[in-house]
Design a protein around this motif. Structure first.
Motif, short mmCIF file in Angstrom:
data_model
loop_
_atom_site.label_atom_id
_atom_site.label_comp_id
_atom_site.label_asym_id
_atom_site.label_seq_id
_atom_site.Cartn_x
_atom_site.Cartn_y
_atom_site.Cartn_z
N THR A 237 0.86 -1.18 0.00
CA THR A 237 0.00 0.00 0.00
C THR A 237 0.90 1.24 0.00
N LEU A 238 0.68 2.09 -0.99
CA LEU A 238 1.42 3.35 -1.09
C LEU A 238 0.50 4.47 -0.65
N ASP A 239 0.92 5.29 0.29
CA ASP A 239 0.08 6.42 0.66
C ASP A 239 0.26 7.55 -0.34
N ASP A 240 -0.67 8.48 -0.33
CA ASP A 240 -0.65 9.58 -1.29
C ASP A 240 0.64 10.38 -1.23
N GLU A 241 1.19 10.57 -0.02
CA GLU A 241 2.42 11.34 0.12
C GLU A 241 3.60 10.65 -0.57
N THR A 242 3.62 9.34 -0.53
CA THR A 242 4.70 8.61 -1.20
C THR A 242 4.70 8.93 -2.68
N LEU A 243 3.51 8.91 -3.27
CA LEU A 243 3.42 9.19 -4.71
C LEU A 243 3.71 10.64 -5.04
N THR A 244 3.26 11.56 -4.22
CA THR A 244 3.50 12.97 -4.52
C THR A 244 4.94 13.38 -4.19
N ASP A 245 5.55 12.74 -3.20
CA ASP A 245 6.92 13.07 -2.83
C ASP A 245 7.95 12.44 -3.76
N ALA A 246 7.58 11.36 -4.42
CA ALA A 246 8.51 10.68 -5.31
C ALA A 246 8.53 11.40 -6.65
N ALA A 247 9.44 12.33 -6.80
CA ALA A 247 9.49 13.17 -7.99
C ALA A 247 10.24 12.52 -9.15
N THR A 248 11.04 11.50 -8.85
CA THR A 248 11.86 10.85 -9.87
C THR A 248 11.69 9.33 -9.78
N PRO A 249 12.03 8.62 -10.84
CA PRO A 249 11.99 7.16 -10.76
C PRO A 249 12.84 6.61 -9.61
N ARG A 250 14.01 7.19 -9.36
CA ARG A 250 14.86 6.69 -8.28
C ARG A 250 14.14 6.81 -6.92
N SER A 251 13.49 7.93 -6.68
CA SER A 251 12.82 8.10 -5.38
C SER A 251 11.62 7.16 -5.25
N LEU A 252 10.92 6.89 -6.35
CA LEU A 252 9.80 5.95 -6.29
C LEU A 252 10.30 4.53 -6.08
N LEU A 253 11.36 4.15 -6.75
CA LEU A 253 11.96 2.83 -6.55
C LEU A 253 12.36 2.64 -5.09
N GLU A 254 13.01 3.64 -4.52
CA GLU A 254 13.45 3.54 -3.12
C GLU A 254 12.26 3.41 -2.18
N ALA A 255 11.20 4.19 -2.43
CA ALA A 255 10.02 4.14 -1.57
C ALA A 255 9.33 2.78 -1.64
N VAL A 256 9.18 2.25 -2.84
CA VAL A 256 8.53 0.95 -3.00
C VAL A 256 9.38 -0.15 -2.38
N ASN A 257 10.67 -0.14 -2.66
CA ASN A 257 11.54 -1.18 -2.12
C ASN A 257 11.63 -1.13 -0.60
N ALA A 258 11.49 0.05 -0.01
CA ALA A 258 11.48 0.15 1.45
C ALA A 258 10.27 -0.59 2.04
N LEU A 259 9.18 -0.61 1.29
CA LEU A 259 7.99 -1.34 1.74
C LEU A 259 8.09 -2.84 1.48
N LEU A 260 8.90 -3.23 0.52
CA LEU A 260 9.05 -4.64 0.18
C LEU A 260 10.03 -5.36 1.10
N VAL A 261 10.98 -4.64 1.67
CA VAL A 261 12.00 -5.26 2.51
C VAL A 261 11.44 -5.44 3.92
N PRO A 262 11.45 -6.67 4.42
CA PRO A 262 10.94 -6.86 5.78
C PRO A 262 11.82 -6.14 6.80
N ALA A 263 11.21 -5.72 7.88
CA ALA A 263 11.95 -5.04 8.95
C ALA A 263 12.99 -5.97 9.54
N GLU A 264 14.13 -5.41 9.89
CA GLU A 264 15.18 -6.20 10.54
C GLU A 264 14.70 -6.65 11.90
N VAL A 265 14.96 -7.90 12.20
CA VAL A 265 14.58 -8.45 13.51
C VAL A 265 15.81 -8.47 14.39
N GLY A 266 15.61 -7.99 15.59
CA GLY A 266 16.67 -8.21 16.45
C GLY A 266 17.41 -7.27 17.17
#
Length: 89
Positions: free
Chosen positions: A60-89
């Motif tokens: 799920t991408l919130d509206d701010e993620t889409l409006t703040d991601a001005a370039t492909p690089r920033s959108l890739l980083e935002a999406v991948n941050a949601l895909l990577v599970p949180a570090e345990v430990g």
């Protein structure tokens, strides 16, 4: 957990499927740091792109993620941050 990361190739495919490509823009060029507006993708196209990313990658991408991601690089980083599970430990 998703099978893979969200890549530039994924983004280009989704952009083309959802909103097409401006004739004057080469999506196969060096576009990582090019503003989406310069690539011919305005807010409505990015909302469509966001919806397609959410469905395909199960996130799920919130509206701010889409409006703040001005370039492909920033959108890739935002999406991948949601895909990577949180570090345990």
């Amino acid at each position: 957990m998703p099978a893979h990361e969200f890549t530039l190739e994924d983004l280009k495919r989704i952009l083309r499927e959802g909103a097409g490509a401006d004739e004057g823009v080469d999506l196969d060029g060096d576009i990582l740091d090019t503003d989406f507006g310069s690539l011919g993708y305005e807010s409505l196209a990015l909302l469509e792109t966001g919806g397609r990313i959410e469905r395909e990658f199960g996130i799920t991408l919130d509206d701010e993620t889409l409006t703040d991601a001005a370039t492909p690089r920033s959108l890739l980083e935002a999406v991948n941050a949601l895909l990577v599970p949180a570090e345990v430990g």
